[in-house]
Design an enzyme around this catalytic site. Structure first.
Site, PDB file in Angstrom:
ATOM      1  N   LYS A  95      -5.152   2.854  10.215  1.00  0.00           N
ATOM      2  CA  LYS A  95      -5.262   1.603   9.443  1.00  0.00           C
ATOM      3  C   LYS A  95      -3.950   1.331   8.711  1.00  0.00           C
ATOM      4  CE  LYS A  95      -7.276   1.761   5.273  1.00  0.00           C
ATOM      5  NZ  LYS A  95      -6.478   1.299   4.139  1.00  0.00           N
ATOM      6  N   ASN A  96      -3.380   2.392   8.091  1.00  0.00           N
ATOM      7  CA  ASN A  96      -2.209   2.195   7.234  1.00  0.00           C
ATOM      8  C   ASN A  96      -0.902   2.078   8.005  1.00  0.00           C
ATOM      9  OD1 ASN A  96      -3.991   2.155   5.171  1.00  0.00           O
ATOM     10  ND2 ASN A  96      -3.510   4.200   4.391  1.00  0.00           N
ATOM     11  N   CYS A 105      -7.571  -2.118  -8.407  1.00  0.00           N
ATOM     12  CA  CYS A 105      -8.798  -1.784  -7.678  1.00  0.00           C
ATOM     13  C   CYS A 105      -9.342  -0.523  -8.345  1.00  0.00           C
ATOM     14  CB  CYS A 105      -8.500  -1.573  -6.193  1.00  0.00           C
ATOM     15  SG  CYS A 105      -7.542  -0.106  -5.890  1.00  0.00           S
ATOM     16  N   ARG A 153      -2.377  -0.592  -9.443  1.00  0.00           N
ATOM     17  CA  ARG A 153      -1.714  -0.967  -8.177  1.00  0.00           C
ATOM     18  C   ARG A 153      -0.688  -2.108  -8.367  1.00  0.00           C
ATOM     19  NH1 ARG A 153      -5.189   0.632  -3.983  1.00  0.00           N
ATOM     20  NH2 ARG A 153      -3.377   0.583  -2.576  1.00  0.00           N
ATOM     21  N   ASP A 212      -5.074  10.255  -0.092  1.00  0.00           N
ATOM     22  CA  ASP A 212      -6.204   9.663   0.632  1.00  0.00           C
ATOM     23  C   ASP A 212      -7.170  10.711   1.183  1.00  0.00           C
ATOM     24  OD1 ASP A 212      -4.231   6.965   2.091  1.00  0.00           O
ATOM     25  OD2 ASP A 212      -5.063   7.286   0.090  1.00  0.00           O
ATOM     26  N   ARG A 266     -14.123  -0.416   5.476  1.00  0.00           N
ATOM     27  CA  ARG A 266     -12.749  -0.930   5.424  1.00  0.00           C
ATOM     28  C   ARG A 266     -11.776   0.077   6.024  1.00  0.00           C
ATOM     29  NH1 ARG A 266     -10.772  -1.860  -0.106  1.00  0.00           N
ATOM     30  NH2 ARG A 266      -8.946  -2.334   1.145  1.00  0.00           N
TER      31      ARG A 266
HETATM   32  C1  EPZ Z   1      -0.549   2.932   0.547  1.00  0.00           C
HETATM   33  O1  EPZ Z   1      -0.887   2.145  -0.584  1.00  0.00           O
HETATM   34  C2  EPZ Z   1      -1.851   3.116   1.310  1.00  0.00           C
HETATM   35  N1  EPZ Z   1      -2.371   1.817   1.741  1.00  0.00           N
HETATM   36  C3  EPZ Z   1      -2.876   3.818   0.414  1.00  0.00           C
HETATM   37  O2  EPZ Z   1      -4.044   4.050   1.203  1.00  0.00           O
HETATM   38  C4  EPZ Z   1      -2.295   5.169  -0.015  1.00  0.00           C
HETATM   39  O3  EPZ Z   1      -3.192   5.799  -0.896  1.00  0.00           O
HETATM   40  C5  EPZ Z   1      -0.946   4.958  -0.717  1.00  0.00           C
HETATM   41  O4  EPZ Z   1      -0.051   4.221   0.155  1.00  0.00           O
HETATM   42  C6  EPZ Z   1      -0.276   6.269  -1.086  1.00  0.00           C
HETATM   43  O5  EPZ Z   1      -0.081   7.043   0.054  1.00  0.00           O
HETATM   44  C7  EPZ Z   1      -1.820   1.227   2.831  1.00  0.00           C
HETATM   45  O6  EPZ Z   1      -0.895   1.729   3.436  1.00  0.00           O
HETATM   46  C8  EPZ Z   1      -2.409  -0.095   3.244  1.00  0.00           C
HETATM   47  P1  EPZ Z   1       2.052   3.132  -3.109  1.00  0.00           P
HETATM   48  P2  EPZ Z   1       0.302   1.541  -1.517  1.00  0.00           P
HETATM   49  O7  EPZ Z   1       2.804   1.861  -3.277  1.00  0.00           O
HETATM   50  O8  EPZ Z   1       1.451   1.149  -0.685  1.00  0.00           O
HETATM   51  C9  EPZ Z   1       2.598   2.918  -7.790  1.00  0.00           C
HETATM   52  C10 EPZ Z   1      -6.319   4.152   1.668  1.00  0.00           C
HETATM   53  O9  EPZ Z   1      -7.207   4.842   1.161  1.00  0.00           O
HETATM   54  N2  EPZ Z   1       3.348   1.688  -7.533  1.00  0.00           N
HETATM   55  O10 EPZ Z   1       2.712   4.282  -2.418  1.00  0.00           O
HETATM   56  O11 EPZ Z   1      -0.310   0.525  -2.415  1.00  0.00           O
HETATM   57  C11 EPZ Z   1       1.106   2.727  -7.522  1.00  0.00           C
HETATM   58  O12 EPZ Z   1       0.476   2.172  -8.660  1.00  0.00           O
HETATM   59  C12 EPZ Z   1      -5.298   3.479   0.781  1.00  0.00           C
HETATM   60  O13 EPZ Z   1      -6.165   3.979   2.904  1.00  0.00           O
HETATM   61  C13 EPZ Z   1       3.996   1.059  -8.577  1.00  0.00           C
HETATM   62  O14 EPZ Z   1       3.953   1.504  -9.713  1.00  0.00           O
HETATM   63  O15 EPZ Z   1       0.675   2.842  -2.371  1.00  0.00           O
HETATM   64  C14 EPZ Z   1       0.637   4.133  -7.235  1.00  0.00           C
HETATM   65  O16 EPZ Z   1       0.395   4.806  -8.463  1.00  0.00           O
HETATM   66  C15 EPZ Z   1      -5.608   3.681  -0.687  1.00  0.00           C
HETATM   67  N3  EPZ Z   1       4.689  -0.095  -8.341  1.00  0.00           N
HETATM   68  C16 EPZ Z   1       1.846   4.773  -6.549  1.00  0.00           C
HETATM   69  O17 EPZ Z   1       2.974   3.928  -6.850  1.00  0.00           O
HETATM   70  C17 EPZ Z   1       4.756  -0.644  -7.075  1.00  0.00           C
HETATM   71  O18 EPZ Z   1       5.431  -1.700  -6.915  1.00  0.00           O
HETATM   72  C18 EPZ Z   1       1.704   4.863  -5.032  1.00  0.00           C
HETATM   73  O19 EPZ Z   1       1.509   3.569  -4.553  1.00  0.00           O
HETATM   74  C19 EPZ Z   1       4.089   0.004  -6.022  1.00  0.00           C
HETATM   75  C20 EPZ Z   1       3.388   1.175  -6.265  1.00  0.00           C
END
Ligand code: EPZ
Length: 421
Positions: free
Chosen positions: A22-23, A118, A123, A307, A399
């Site tokens: 998915k990701n 969420c 996020r 995850d 999802r």
């Molecule tokens: C991706 O989300 C995945 N989703 C998530 O999978 C996964 O948990 C996550 O990466 C971490 O591996 C998809 O790929 C669609 P991040 P993403 O930006 O990109 C902070 C699932 O279960 N952050 O790496 O949103 C954020 O708050 C889902 O399949 C900022 O502060 O994750 C978090 O604490 C859940 N500012 C951390 O970084 C930003 O601009 C990691 O977020 C962006 C992120």
């Protein structure tokens, strides 16, 4: 309200087919916006609610989409006309934010409803927006929307305060059509980033260093459609390995890229799971004597994936001794714990740490899924609980997991969907 019923204590055995990730599929579908000519042929695309929302979003922007209804999607983006992702779509799927980079690169503008938080955390997308600003875009946020505009993006050096997966993907996609070279320092290195970069290069981009913490993108004039294979879902694979380890039979999963699962395999084997690889790109979990408590810490790749944290806690409730699980990626990702405790698990949460004591005798009851991985953890607990477990809000699970009820039933689980109430 979607509900799934599990009658526990059935032994599982057999084979599970792992779907496309998915990701990886979501950013690759968003990136198909960048092809000004030709057709993208993408497979295997997992048939999930989030993917269907992404396809709706792309069609709303003017892209032509065809599918074979099984797992291949064809996308033509020549007549891209829209640049906005409305609230009702972004609210259904946070990954809509991934269209910003491609739209900014192709049309010089993008406007999306600011994705809300969420269940697992706030996020924010500040790192995405700071990257776009570094590339020369004007960023404006008001009335719940964020708008980015640029005549022509200029290559830049961008340091990410945190190796955000989404920010790395969005900035990398935007930089493919920028003037000059972009460097993303402290980039995310997940396998899904590699899959996306390979797709972009197959479309004619010039990206190097992906899979490391420093990615370099040399801007090009245009990109064209190509064929791209989507990698297997390593999170789905981990979930079924844990199901097999919990329910005590012989379960084989595939296809998998074992190289992308090293942290998961290391921790499950440390806990006493008996996992072998009998054939390339397959893994088999066998019954194990008894499980031992372990300590684990979620980290960006190649660390243990956040995850899989809820699913790991589910199996640690059956391990002998204490386990300390630290969640470093999201600020609120223990929502599954109170539900597991209602089934009889002994878990205490303090801040970013959960202390799990075991083994606990779990008994079935009605529990609520708060996000897709928490929901998966509750299903896993239901597999070993005495009696019936009903997981409500099961739409969260759909999802992220293709046909989870059918795949578990094929392994021998007594599991079914209940009619909506
Ligand atoms: C991706 O989300 C995945 N989703 C998530 O999978 C996964 O948990 C996550 O990466 C971490 O591996 C998809 O790929 C669609 P991040 P993403 O930006 O990109 C902070 C699932 O279960 N952050 O790496 O949103 C954020 O708050 C889902 O399949 C900022 O502060 O994750 C978090 O604490 C859940 N500012 C951390 O970084 C930003 O601009 C990691 O977020 C962006 C992120």
């Amino acid at each position: 309200m979607a509900r799934i019923l599990i009658r526990g204590e059935r032994q599982l055995s057999g084979q599970v087919a792992i779907s496309g990730a998915k990701n990886a599929a979501l950013p690759i579908l968003a990136a198909s916006i960048l092809a000004g000519e030709g057709e993208n042929c993408l497979a295997p695309i997992p048939w999930l609610n989030d993917v269907i929302v992404m396809l709706d979003l792309l069609q709303s922007l003017g892209l032509e989409i065809e599918t074979d209804g099984v797992g291949t999607v064809y996308v033509r983006a020549a007549n891209l006309i829209g640049w906005e992702a409305p609230y009702e779509l972004v609210n259904r799927m946070r990954a809509s934010v991934l269209i910003m980079g491609p739209l900014l690169a192709r049309l010089g503008r993008a406007r999306i409803s600011l994705p809300g938080g969420c269940a697992i955390g706030s996020r924010p997308i500040d790192l995405h927006l700071r990257g776009f600003h570094a590339l020369g875009a004007e960023v404006q946020a008001n009335h719940g929307y964020v708008e980015v505009q640029a005549q022509k993006l200029q290559g830049a050096y961008i340091y990410l305060d945190y190796p955000s997966v989404g920010a790395t993907e969005n900035i990398m996609m935007a930089a493919t059509l920028a003037e000059g070279t972009t460097v993303i320092e402290n980039a995310a290195a997940e396998p899904e980033i590699i899959n996306l970069a390979e797709f972009l290069n197959n479309m004619g981009a010039r990206i190097s260093g992906y899979g490391t913490d420093r990615i370099e993108i040399e801007g090009v004039e245009h990109l064209r459609g190509t064929k791209q294979v989507v990698i297997p879902d390593r999170i789905e694979a981990a979930t079924y390995l844990i199901a097999g380890a919990l329910a005590g039979g012989k379960v084989t999963i595939g296809p998998v890229d074992t190289g992308a699962m090293r942290a998961v395999l290391a921790k499950l084997q440390e806990a006493g799971c008996n996992i072998v690889s009998e054939r390339d790109n397959e893994l088999t979990v066998l019954p194990s004597a008894c499980l031992q408590g372990i300590d684990a810490r979620t980290l960006p790749y190649p660390g243990f994936p956040t995850d899989v944290q809820p699913q790991l806690i589910a199996i640690l409730t059956q391990a002998h001794g204490a386990s300390l699980v630290t969640e470093t990626v999201f600020e609120n990702r223990f929502q599954h714990v109170p539900e597991l405790c209602r089934m009889g698990a002994q878990i205490k949460v303090s801040g970013r740490q959960a202390l799990v004591r075991g083994p606990s005798r779990l008994t079935g009851t009605t529990v609520t899924a708060t996000d897709l991985r928490a929901g998966a953890a509750l299903i896993l607990a239901g597999l070993v609980a005495q009696g019936e477990t009903i997981v409500t809000n099961a739409y969260h699970i759909d999802r992220g997991y293709v046909q989870i009820v059918e795949k578990l039933r094929a392994l021998g689980a007594d599991i079914e969907r209940l009619p909506d109430i």
